[in-house]
Design a protein around this motif. Structure first.
Motif, PDB file in Angstrom:
ATOM      1  N   THR A   1      33.410  48.425  23.279  1.00  0.00           N
ATOM      2  CA  THR A   1      32.814  47.366  23.888  1.00  0.00           C
ATOM      3  C   THR A   1      31.842  48.187  25.087  1.00  0.00           C
ATOM      4  O   THR A   1      32.423  48.812  25.627  1.00  0.00           O
ATOM      5  N   VAL A   2      30.551  47.583  24.944  1.00  0.00           N
ATOM      6  CA  VAL A   2      29.524  48.383  25.966  1.00  0.00           C
ATOM      7  C   VAL A   2      29.495  47.033  27.113  1.00  0.00           C
ATOM      8  O   VAL A   2      28.892  45.812  26.598  1.00  0.00           O
ATOM      9  N   HIS A   3      30.002  46.930  28.135  1.00  0.00           N
ATOM     10  CA  HIS A   3      29.868  45.861  29.054  1.00  0.00           C
ATOM     11  C   HIS A   3      28.360  45.663  29.303  1.00  0.00           C
ATOM     12  O   HIS A   3      27.625  46.387  29.817  1.00  0.00           O
ATOM     13  N   THR A   4      28.090  44.316  29.326  1.00  0.00           N
ATOM     14  CA  THR A   4      26.732  44.150  29.853  1.00  0.00           C
ATOM     15  C   THR A   4      26.584  43.950  31.485  1.00  0.00           C
ATOM     16  O   THR A   4      27.560  43.878  32.114  1.00  0.00           O
ATOM     17  N   ALA A   5      25.442  43.969  31.901  1.00  0.00           N
ATOM     18  CA  ALA A   5      25.274  43.867  33.475  1.00  0.00           C
ATOM     19  C   ALA A   5      25.666  42.511  33.851  1.00  0.00           C
ATOM     20  O   ALA A   5      26.300  42.797  34.926  1.00  0.00           O
ATOM     21  N   GLU A   6      25.643  41.557  33.146  1.00  0.00           N
ATOM     22  CA  GLU A   6      25.959  40.341  33.709  1.00  0.00           C
ATOM     23  C   GLU A   6      27.628  40.449  33.671  1.00  0.00           C
ATOM     24  O   GLU A   6      28.132  39.989  34.867  1.00  0.00           O
ATOM     25  N   GLU A   7      28.313  40.878  32.859  1.00  0.00           N
ATOM     26  CA  GLU A   7      29.763  41.098  32.841  1.00  0.00           C
ATOM     27  C   GLU A   7      30.169  41.915  34.104  1.00  0.00           C
ATOM     28  O   GLU A   7      31.085  41.431  34.677  1.00  0.00           O
ATOM     29  N   LEU A   8      29.435  42.862  34.222  1.00  0.00           N
ATOM     30  CA  LEU A   8      29.967  43.887  35.220  1.00  0.00           C
ATOM     31  C   LEU A   8      29.743  43.238  36.589  1.00  0.00           C
ATOM     32  O   LEU A   8      30.396  43.498  37.620  1.00  0.00           O
ATOM     33  N   THR A   9      28.804  42.550  36.626  1.00  0.00           N
ATOM     34  CA  THR A   9      28.298  41.924  37.880  1.00  0.00           C
ATOM     35  C   THR A   9      29.462  40.834  38.451  1.00  0.00           C
ATOM     36  O   THR A   9      29.817  40.873  39.464  1.00  0.00           O
ATOM     37  N   ARG A  10      29.807  39.972  37.263  1.00  0.00           N
ATOM     38  CA  ARG A  10      30.694  39.075  37.504  1.00  0.00           C
ATOM     39  C   ARG A  10      32.077  39.818  37.873  1.00  0.00           C
ATOM     40  O   ARG A  10      32.771  39.128  38.647  1.00  0.00           O
ATOM     41  N   ALA A  11      32.554  40.790  37.123  1.00  0.00           N
ATOM     42  CA  ALA A  11      33.755  41.439  37.507  1.00  0.00           C
ATOM     43  C   ALA A  11      33.508  41.977  38.895  1.00  0.00           C
ATOM     44  O   ALA A  11      34.567  41.757  39.697  1.00  0.00           O
ATOM     45  N   ALA A  12      32.413  42.593  39.264  1.00  0.00           N
ATOM     46  CA  ALA A  12      32.275  43.252  40.624  1.00  0.00           C
ATOM     47  C   ALA A  12      32.322  42.011  41.802  1.00  0.00           C
ATOM     48  O   ALA A  12      33.155  42.059  42.866  1.00  0.00           O
ATOM     49  N   ARG A  13      31.982  40.992  41.445  1.00  0.00           N
ATOM     50  CA  ARG A  13      32.094  39.547  42.466  1.00  0.00           C
ATOM     51  C   ARG A  13      33.405  39.216  42.332  1.00  0.00           C
ATOM     52  O   ARG A  13      33.875  38.929  43.792  1.00  0.00           O
ATOM     53  N   LEU A  14      34.077  38.978  41.370  1.00  0.00           N
ATOM     54  CA  LEU A  14      35.599  38.690  41.302  1.00  0.00           C
ATOM     55  C   LEU A  14      36.414  39.641  41.989  1.00  0.00           C
ATOM     56  O   LEU A  14      37.125  39.315  42.843  1.00  0.00           O
ATOM     57  N   ALA A  15      36.346  40.801  42.008  1.00  0.00           N
ATOM     58  CA  ALA A  15      37.037  42.137  42.596  1.00  0.00           C
ATOM     59  C   ALA A  15      36.794  41.888  43.983  1.00  0.00           C
ATOM     60  O   ALA A  15      37.728  42.055  44.844  1.00  0.00           O
ATOM     61  N   ARG A  16      35.405  41.721  44.538  1.00  0.00           N
ATOM     62  CA  ARG A  16      35.168  41.524  46.077  1.00  0.00           C
ATOM     63  C   ARG A  16      36.137  40.066  46.348  1.00  0.00           C
ATOM     64  O   ARG A  16      36.743  40.430  47.661  1.00  0.00           O
ATOM     65  N   ALA A  17      36.005  39.078  45.709  1.00  0.00           N
ATOM     66  CA  ALA A  17      36.610  38.062  46.181  1.00  0.00           C
ATOM     67  C   ALA A  17      38.143  38.194  46.367  1.00  0.00           C
ATOM     68  O   ALA A  17      38.586  37.393  47.219  1.00  0.00           O
ATOM     69  N   TYR A  18      38.666  38.651  45.543  1.00  0.00           N
ATOM     70  CA  TYR A  18      40.203  39.221  45.725  1.00  0.00           C
ATOM     71  C   TYR A  18      40.601  40.261  46.396  1.00  0.00           C
ATOM     72  O   TYR A  18      41.679  40.586  46.476  1.00  0.00           O
ATOM     73  N   GLY A  19      39.579  41.075  46.924  1.00  0.00           N
ATOM     74  CA  GLY A  19      40.035  42.287  47.498  1.00  0.00           C
ATOM     75  C   GLY A  19      40.223  43.282  46.910  1.00  0.00           C
ATOM     76  O   GLY A  19      41.146  44.122  47.250  1.00  0.00           O
ATOM     77  N   LEU A  20      39.906  43.534  45.330  1.00  0.00           N
ATOM     78  CA  LEU A  20      40.373  44.662  44.719  1.00  0.00           C
ATOM     79  C   LEU A  20      39.091  45.830  44.709  1.00  0.00           C
ATOM     80  O   LEU A  20      37.770  45.360  44.701  1.00  0.00           O
ATOM     81  N   ARG A  21      39.526  47.086  45.050  1.00  0.00           N
ATOM     82  CA  ARG A  21      38.544  48.038  44.831  1.00  0.00           C
ATOM     83  C   ARG A  21      38.524  48.656  43.247  1.00  0.00           C
ATOM     84  O   ARG A  21      39.471  48.501  42.876  1.00  0.00           O
ATOM     85  N   VAL A  22      37.130  48.861  42.782  1.00  0.00           N
ATOM     86  CA  VAL A  22      36.979  49.226  41.381  1.00  0.00           C
ATOM     87  C   VAL A  22      36.752  50.724  41.179  1.00  0.00           C
ATOM     88  O   VAL A  22      36.207  51.255  41.812  1.00  0.00           O
ATOM     89  N   VAL A  23      37.666  51.010  40.465  1.00  0.00           N
ATOM     90  CA  VAL A  23      37.385  52.518  39.822  1.00  0.00           C
ATOM     91  C   VAL A  23      36.872  52.445  38.427  1.00  0.00           C
ATOM     92  O   VAL A  23      37.770  51.960  37.491  1.00  0.00           O
TER      93      VAL A  23
END
Ligand SMILES: Cc1ncc(COP(=O)(O)O)c(C=O)c1O
Length: 405
Positions: free
Chosen positions: A194-216
């Motif tokens: 699967t190649v994640h889309t810009a929309e999916e990655l943006t949504r994941a980033a927003r959620l990660a910020r909302a819950y206080g997770l850092r992304v690697v």
């Protein structure tokens, strides 16, 4: 021996333009790497992520020149990062890769470990999208972080309900001492491609910020995206600025034996990367850095030839499965060279790879090692010749036919 294997015994290589068609089985069997030495000679290996290609000419030349010069000391400079930044500009239209926010690391998985050490503490949960590359479990657990699964949807894409649930659990379960949970993203995703889309990655980033997770983000498969699909770097999406990424030429150009990878910080993660201990930069090999730099700088045509060969191989595999093993479900995806095969309808149990190995003498990766959602699946490595893919499917077919009797 099945019909297809008769044409495979010659040891002569061809000068086909497709790197996946260049090496004979006899030649490949002379290799001493894991893919070719783990199983006995009668087993056809389509498992671990090595490619059946000769080294790309620009890479071979760079390494040979270095050997001739005795240039085998310690790595220096930022050429690898510069080559990746240029590659990212050309291929992904991304000019946000700042060389000053990069660091060389020995390989991607050790880089993942080091990045997780920077942004999380012992006991802090790490979220992964299962099924996923098995070392995500082993390496993360070994560093004392529990793994929380956010299973992908049945279409192999991020399921945002499961992701948000896992983020919530991670935030609640974060260690009292540090309270820094993390999300280990695989992009493109191994094993589904699967190649994640810009929309999916943006949504994941927003959620990660909302819950206080850092992304690697493990982006090792980024160069291996075919056709009309474009890879989107995690650090390029809104909200991805405090992420850390790992990239490498290792998968795209088959350089796992020439160790070197890059850690890249988004603008808001520069201070974290600056805390990377000096010792980590001692791991990558100078020859590795030379090879990876040459691949990214001069290996574009070679990579395109591989990508086109992989497209052919995906079509071939889909056709062969429809003909010989119609119960096996396969949804070709544009990323990686891995095919994720749903064998549950074959009725051969949770570990079809074991049946294919014992009865068909073909080695595939067992889905069971990829976490939740892996039982009944196998991962087949498409980075080989059409002849060997055909032979593998015939062997799998024979294995299942035997089981039925
Ligand atoms: C997603 C993913 N990450 C990391 C690796 C291993 O990379 P390295 O050898 O650079 O640690 C692989 C190898 O297949 C992989 O698929």
């Amino acid at each position: 021996m099945t019909e297809a294997s008769e044409g495979l015994t010659s040891s002569t290589d061809t000068d086909d333009a497709n790197p996946l068609q260049r090496l004979s089985l006899g030649r490949l069997r002379q290799r001493t790497s894991m893919k070719w030495r783990t199983y006995p000679e009668d087993v056809l290996p389509l498992w671990v992520a090595e490619m059946d290609v000769p080294l790309a000419e620009p890479v071979a030349r760079a390494v040979t020149d270095a050997i001739a010069l005795g240039d085998t000391g310690y790595p220096a400079g930022t050429e690898y990062a510069e080559a990746l930044a240029e590659f990212a500009r050309k291929r992904w239209d991304w000019d946000g890769l700042a060389v000053r926010r990069t660091a060389i690391v020995p390989d991607v998985m050790l880089g993942v470990v080091e990045m997780l050490k920077l942004v999380s503490g012992p006991g802090d949960p790490v979220v992964v999208n299962s099924p996923v590359y098995p070392p995500f479990y082993q390496f993360v657990r070994h560093m004392g972080r529990p793994v929380l699964e956010a299973p992908l949807g049945p279409d192999g894409r991020i399921d945002f309900i499961s992701l948000e649930g896992a983020f919530g659990r991670a935030a609640r379960g974060a260690s009292r001492n540090t309270g820094r949970p993390a999300y280990l993203l695989c992009s493109p995703h191994n094993p589904t491609g699967t190649v994640h889309t810009a929309e999916e990655l943006t949504r994941a980033a927003r959620l990660a910020r909302a819950y206080g997770l850092r992304v690697v983000a493990d982006e090792i498969h980024a160069p291996l995206v075919s056709g009309d699909t474009t890879f989107v770097p995690y650090l390029s999406v809104p909200g991805g600025e405090n992420g850390l990424s790992l990239m490498s030429a290792s998968k795209g150009w088959n350089l796992a034996g020439l160790k070197a990878a890059l850690a890249i910080a988004g603008p808001a993660a520069a201070d974290d990367l600056a805390r990377l201990p000096e010792e980590v930069s001692h791991g990558p090999s100078h020859l590795g850095v030379i090879a990876h730099t040459a691949a990214l700088r001069d290996g574009g045509d070679w990579l395109d030839a591989v990508l086109s060969g992989l497209d052919d191989n995906r079509r071939l595999l889909a056709r062969l499965l429809a003909e010989y093993l119609p119960a096996v479900r396969y949804a070709p995806a544009p990323g990686t060279y891995l095919a994720w095969l749903d064998c549950r309808e074959l009725g051969i149990g949770d570990d079809p790879a074991d049946v294919f190995l014992r009865r068909g003498r073909v080695a595939l990766s067992s889905g069971r090692h990829f976490g939740s959602g892996g039982a009944g699946f196998v991962r087949l490595n498409l980075a080989t010749s059409p002849d060997l893919i055909t032979e593998a499917v015939l062997r799998m077919t024979a294995a299942v036919a035997d089981t039925a009797h």
